[in-house]
Design a protein around this motif. Structure first.
Motif, PDB file in Angstrom:
ATOM      1  N   GLN A 110      45.139  35.877  42.641  1.00  0.00           N
ATOM      2  CA  GLN A 110      45.859  34.964  43.518  1.00  0.00           C
ATOM      3  C   GLN A 110      44.970  33.761  43.803  1.00  0.00           C
ATOM      4  N   ASP A 111      45.599  32.568  43.943  1.00  0.00           N
ATOM      5  CA  ASP A 111      44.811  31.392  44.292  1.00  0.00           C
ATOM      6  C   ASP A 111      44.205  31.569  45.678  1.00  0.00           C
ATOM      7  N   PRO A 112      42.918  31.259  45.850  1.00  0.00           N
ATOM      8  CA  PRO A 112      42.271  31.450  47.160  1.00  0.00           C
ATOM      9  C   PRO A 112      42.760  30.416  48.174  1.00  0.00           C
ATOM     10  N   GLN A 113      42.742  30.812  49.442  1.00  0.00           N
ATOM     11  CA  GLN A 113      43.123  29.943  50.561  1.00  0.00           C
ATOM     12  C   GLN A 113      41.981  29.910  51.570  1.00  0.00           C
ATOM     13  N   VAL A 114      41.864  28.776  52.265  1.00  0.00           N
ATOM     14  CA  VAL A 114      40.835  28.644  53.298  1.00  0.00           C
ATOM     15  C   VAL A 114      41.025  29.753  54.335  1.00  0.00           C
ATOM     16  N   GLY A 115      39.946  30.455  54.650  1.00  0.00           N
ATOM     17  CA  GLY A 115      39.996  31.533  55.630  1.00  0.00           C
ATOM     18  C   GLY A 115      40.121  32.924  55.034  1.00  0.00           C
ATOM     19  N   ASP A 116      40.392  33.028  53.739  1.00  0.00           N
ATOM     20  CA  ASP A 116      40.454  34.349  53.108  1.00  0.00           C
ATOM     21  C   ASP A 116      39.122  35.071  53.261  1.00  0.00           C
ATOM     22  N   THR A 117      39.188  36.393  53.426  1.00  0.00           N
ATOM     23  CA  THR A 117      37.956  37.190  53.558  1.00  0.00           C
ATOM     24  C   THR A 117      37.623  37.977  52.293  1.00  0.00           C
ATOM     25  N   PHE A 118      38.468  37.869  51.269  1.00  0.00           N
ATOM     26  CA  PHE A 118      38.177  38.515  49.994  1.00  0.00           C
ATOM     27  C   PHE A 118      39.025  37.846  48.916  1.00  0.00           C
ATOM     28  N   VAL A 119      38.662  38.071  47.674  1.00  0.00           N
ATOM     29  CA  VAL A 119      39.479  37.648  46.534  1.00  0.00           C
ATOM     30  C   VAL A 119      39.757  38.869  45.670  1.00  0.00           C
ATOM     31  N   LEU A 120      40.888  38.842  44.973  1.00  0.00           N
ATOM     32  CA  LEU A 120      41.272  39.919  44.062  1.00  0.00           C
ATOM     33  C   LEU A 120      41.041  39.428  42.641  1.00  0.00           C
ATOM     34  N   VAL A 121      40.159  40.109  41.896  1.00  0.00           N
ATOM     35  CA  VAL A 121      39.784  39.661  40.553  1.00  0.00           C
ATOM     36  C   VAL A 121      40.252  40.659  39.506  1.00  0.00           C
ATOM     37  N   SER A 122      40.517  40.137  38.303  1.00  0.00           N
ATOM     38  CA  SER A 122      40.825  40.989  37.154  1.00  0.00           C
ATOM     39  C   SER A 122      39.514  41.449  36.523  1.00  0.00           C
ATOM     40  N   LEU A 123      39.434  42.730  36.203  1.00  0.00           N
ATOM     41  CA  LEU A 123      38.226  43.289  35.589  1.00  0.00           C
ATOM     42  C   LEU A 123      38.319  43.310  34.074  1.00  0.00           C
ATOM     43  N   VAL A 124      39.471  42.897  33.518  1.00  0.00           N
ATOM     44  CA  VAL A 124      39.673  43.028  32.066  1.00  0.00           C
ATOM     45  C   VAL A 124      40.149  41.741  31.405  1.00  0.00           C
ATOM     46  N   ASP A 125      40.384  40.650  32.170  1.00  0.00           N
ATOM     47  CA  ASP A 125      40.802  39.388  31.558  1.00  0.00           C
ATOM     48  C   ASP A 125      39.608  38.755  30.842  1.00  0.00           C
ATOM     49  N   THR A 126      39.741  38.546  29.538  1.00  0.00           N
ATOM     50  CA  THR A 126      38.607  38.087  28.719  1.00  0.00           C
ATOM     51  C   THR A 126      38.727  36.629  28.315  1.00  0.00           C
ATOM     52  N   THR A 127      39.495  35.820  29.095  1.00  0.00           N
ATOM     53  CA  THR A 127      39.622  34.392  28.775  1.00  0.00           C
ATOM     54  C   THR A 127      38.252  33.737  28.683  1.00  0.00           C
ATOM     55  N   PHE A 128      37.351  34.067  29.600  1.00  0.00           N
ATOM     56  CA  PHE A 128      35.985  33.540  29.589  1.00  0.00           C
ATOM     57  C   PHE A 128      34.994  34.702  29.470  1.00  0.00           C
ATOM     58  N   ALA A 129      35.087  35.446  28.393  1.00  0.00           N
ATOM     59  CA  ALA A 129      34.177  36.569  28.144  1.00  0.00           C
ATOM     60  C   ALA A 129      33.959  36.700  26.647  1.00  0.00           C
ATOM     61  N   ASP A 130      32.817  37.245  26.260  1.00  0.00           N
ATOM     62  CA  ASP A 130      32.491  37.508  24.860  1.00  0.00           C
ATOM     63  C   ASP A 130      32.536  39.013  24.633  1.00  0.00           C
ATOM     64  N   VAL A 131      33.439  39.455  23.758  1.00  0.00           N
ATOM     65  CA  VAL A 131      33.663  40.876  23.516  1.00  0.00           C
ATOM     66  C   VAL A 131      33.131  41.227  22.131  1.00  0.00           C
ATOM     67  N   SER A 132      32.262  42.217  22.071  1.00  0.00           N
ATOM     68  CA  SER A 132      31.790  42.755  20.794  1.00  0.00           C
ATOM     69  C   SER A 132      32.116  44.242  20.760  1.00  0.00           C
ATOM     70  N   GLY A 133      32.769  44.684  19.697  1.00  0.00           N
ATOM     71  CA  GLY A 133      33.191  46.071  19.607  1.00  0.00           C
ATOM     72  C   GLY A 133      34.700  46.176  19.663  1.00  0.00           C
ATOM     73  N   ALA A 134      35.198  47.407  19.615  1.00  0.00           N
ATOM     74  CA  ALA A 134      36.633  47.652  19.481  1.00  0.00           C
ATOM     75  C   ALA A 134      37.382  47.615  20.803  1.00  0.00           C
TER      76      ALA A 134
END
Length: 612
Positions: A110-134
């Motif tokens: 979700q887009d962050p908003q001023v005052g938020d106390t946490f963010v929810l992140v994806s642990l598997v989105d590889t748009t900006f990641a380098d994957v080696s292996g299957a």
């Protein structure tokens, strides 16, 4: 320079909120920029210096604001309509089996908003990641299913961001799990090495795909969000599209009840249409946050509902009190612990016991006995699965000639089809000098403990709107046709989960249909009842249970004839076939043909200009 002025303006607003007063009464000198008491920023031709009465005590707060800006300008990125958390360039990687993933940014769900106390992140989105292996090794997780000494490892680095890492599983959990998470520098720099059969630690188990990161520097967090909000104006137009989806799904449920005798057919047609037009305008930021945590526990027990004890020889044929076999008590153990026999019932089909009935063998009283002059088997039935790895018996209180000295033990799921478990010939007959006497314990397989797996699912959702004017129309049309038919299958059929070998080696057959696979999982009370399809060649043929967690169906022709764990190390067989006693082309199933029918869905939407 204008963007810098806007961010600085946001910084002074934070100082005002922190102190309860304007940090500048008349102004502050900045090269090329003047911020006056109303916080309006304008570019000037040169620097201008206006001193105010707050000059002395505001300097530390201004220095803190500038330090905050250094972080705020870096942690948040908007790219192609999505928001991302910028990670430091080093020490953000995960390793799973032979695969490694190096992470540069994490997608925010979700887009962050001023005052938020946490963010929810994806642990598997590889748009900006380098994957080696299957496979992708999720960020912030360490897991492995190969057993010691193998382990999964990970490194997390959140330095110079406003967030910290919070492990849901600081110590490894799972079957024979080992390892833990170690954190330093206010939990912004963490590492882990965990494994087992399977073992998990970090942000959750291997199936977790998202997690929360708590905010520890609210100033830096709000600055980063404000910098993007105050410097970015976007106008978007969404065009109208039409999509049509047609699906046909056939599922079947195998029921083993007896000979085929009935058939039922039902056809149902359902058509519905809904049209909605909605116009919404918002001029203020609204944030709604919901979160939930669900924990489920599943228990897997390996055992049988029925056991058959068959004496094949007695101590003295033709003796003075011959000829029958007699047992005072039959005892079971599993993993060194006595099995509770209180709810077990006993029968002796075809036997002749007069005043010594079969129930005496499980009544926990040594002064009674089961004595059968027809010398037929003793059958024990339990209302629950009963795991057993060893057994013993106590002799009757009289007539040593009737003591069994050779016997067999079988197990069954339905009392019809029996699986051989053990056969014994005693080297020495039980003692005749004192009665009753208990034999040694006869162990016929490795200890099979009851295993418990705990699944932790953590979800959260944040929705927000900022000055949005939007009009859209949704039209939905659904047409559904379904046909159901019911028949039954041959009497006495059963399914079995095997630990090693193939179905054919046990004179059984692989299950090749997805619905039959799911029905077999329900009969075996497995934790996963939805079969996933795989075309990998190195998999068991047909239906199998993977790592004690998930149900799969191997459909590759190259898998034909393959059994337990064909791709992993020999010492770690984690794929267990589920076999049936019925030949595949003889099975008759309960089916739901065309589930979902043909579904046509047309969506017409047009999102007009909206300004953030």
């Amino acid at each position: 320079m204008q963007a810098f002025a806007q961010v600085l303006k946001a910084a002074t607003r934070h100082l005002r909120d922190a102190t309860g007063q304007h940090p500048l009464v008349e102004g502050i000198w900045v090269p090329g920029v003047r911020l006056d008491s109303s916080f309006d920023a304008a570019l000037l031709s040169g620097g201008e210096r206006v001193m105010g009465p707050c000059r002395g005590n505001m300097l530390p707060l201004l220095l803190k604001a500038f330090a905050c800006l250094v972080v705020a300008c870096d942690w948040l990125l908007y790219d192609s309509g999505a928001s991302y958390l910028n990670l430091p360039e080093v020490d953000n990687w995960s390793r799973l089996n032979d695969a490694e993933t190096v992470w540069r940014k994490l997608k925010l769900l979700q887009d962050p908003q001023v005052g938020d106390t946490f963010v929810l992140v994806s642990l598997v989105d590889t748009t900006f990641a380098d994957v080696s292996g299957a496979e992708v090794a999720p960020w912030g997780l360490a897991s492995d299913c190969r057993g010691s000494p193998f382990s999964g490892t990970m490194q997390v680095n959140l330095l110079n961001t406003p967030f910290r890492y919070e492990a849901a599983l600081p110590d490894a959990t799972g079957w024979r799990a080992f390892g833990s998470v170690s954190c330093q520098q206010s939990s912004q720099n963490c590492s882990a090495s965990c494994g087992g059969l399977c073992g998990f630690c970090g942000l959750g188990e291997q199936t977790v795909t998202q997690a929360q990161l708590p905010v520890i520097d609210q100033c830096a967090f709000d600055m980063g969000v404000q910098a993007w909000v105050t410097t970015t104006t976007s106008t978007g137009t969404r065009t109208t599209w039409t999509s049509t989806r047609t699906s046909s799904v056939t599922s079947s449920t195998t029921t083993y009840l007896g000979p085929t005798s009935t058939s039922t057919s039902t056809t149902t047609t359902l058509t519905s249409s809904t049209s909605t037009t909605l116009t919404s305008t918002s001029t203020a930021t609204v944030s709604t946050t919901s979160s939930s945590t669900t924990t489920s526990t599943t228990t897997q027990v390996n055992g049988y509902y029925y056991y058959r004890f068959t004496p094949t020889q007695i101590a003295e044929e033709g003796g003075s009190c011959c000829c029958a076999h007699a047992v005072a008590e039959l005892y079971f153990r599993n993993c060194g612990a006595d099995v509770d026999m209180a709810s077990v019932s006993a029968s002796n089909p075809g036997g002749s016991w007069q005043s010594s009935p079969p129930g005496n063998a499980v009544d926990l009283r040594l002064e009674t006995k089961w004595r059968d002059s027809n010398r037929r088997p003793l059958i024990l039935a339990s209302p629950e699965l009963m795991p057993v790895d060893s057994y013993s018996y106590a002799t009757g209180d009289d007539c040593p000639d009737n003591d069994p000295t050779a016997f067999e033990l079988h197990g069954s799921q339905d009392g019809v089809y029996w699986e051989f478990l053990d056969a014994r010939v005693m080297a020495d007959r039980p003692p005749a000098s004192w009665r009753p006497a208990q034999t040694e314990w006869f162990t016929f397989k490795n200890c099979t403990p009851t295993t418990t797996a705990t699944t932790l699912t953590q979800t959260s959702q944040t929705t927000s709107s900022t000055t949005v004017s939007r009009t859209f129309t949704v039209t939905t049309s659904v047409s559904r046709t379904s046909t159901a038919s019911t028949t039954t299958s041959p009497e006495g059929a059963f399914v079995q989960l095997i630990d090693s070998g193939t179905c054919a080696q046990l004179s059984l057959f692989p299950i090749v249909g997805p619905a039959e696979c799911e029905q077999a999982a329900r009969q075996l009370d497995l934790p996963d009842l939805t079969a996933q399809i795989t075309a990998e060649a190195e998999r068991p043929e047909g239906c199998y249970f993977f790592e004690g967690l998930s149900l799969w169906l191997g459909v590759s022709p190259a898998s034909k004839g393959k059994g337990a764990e064909t791709s992993g190390p020999e010492a770690n067989k984690t794929r267990h076939p589920i076999c049936s006693s019925v030949v595949p082309n003889m099975r008759v199933a309960t089916g739901l043909a065309g589930r979902g029918g043909e579904v046509g869905l047309a969506i017409f939407a047009s999102c007009l200009t909206f300004v953030l």
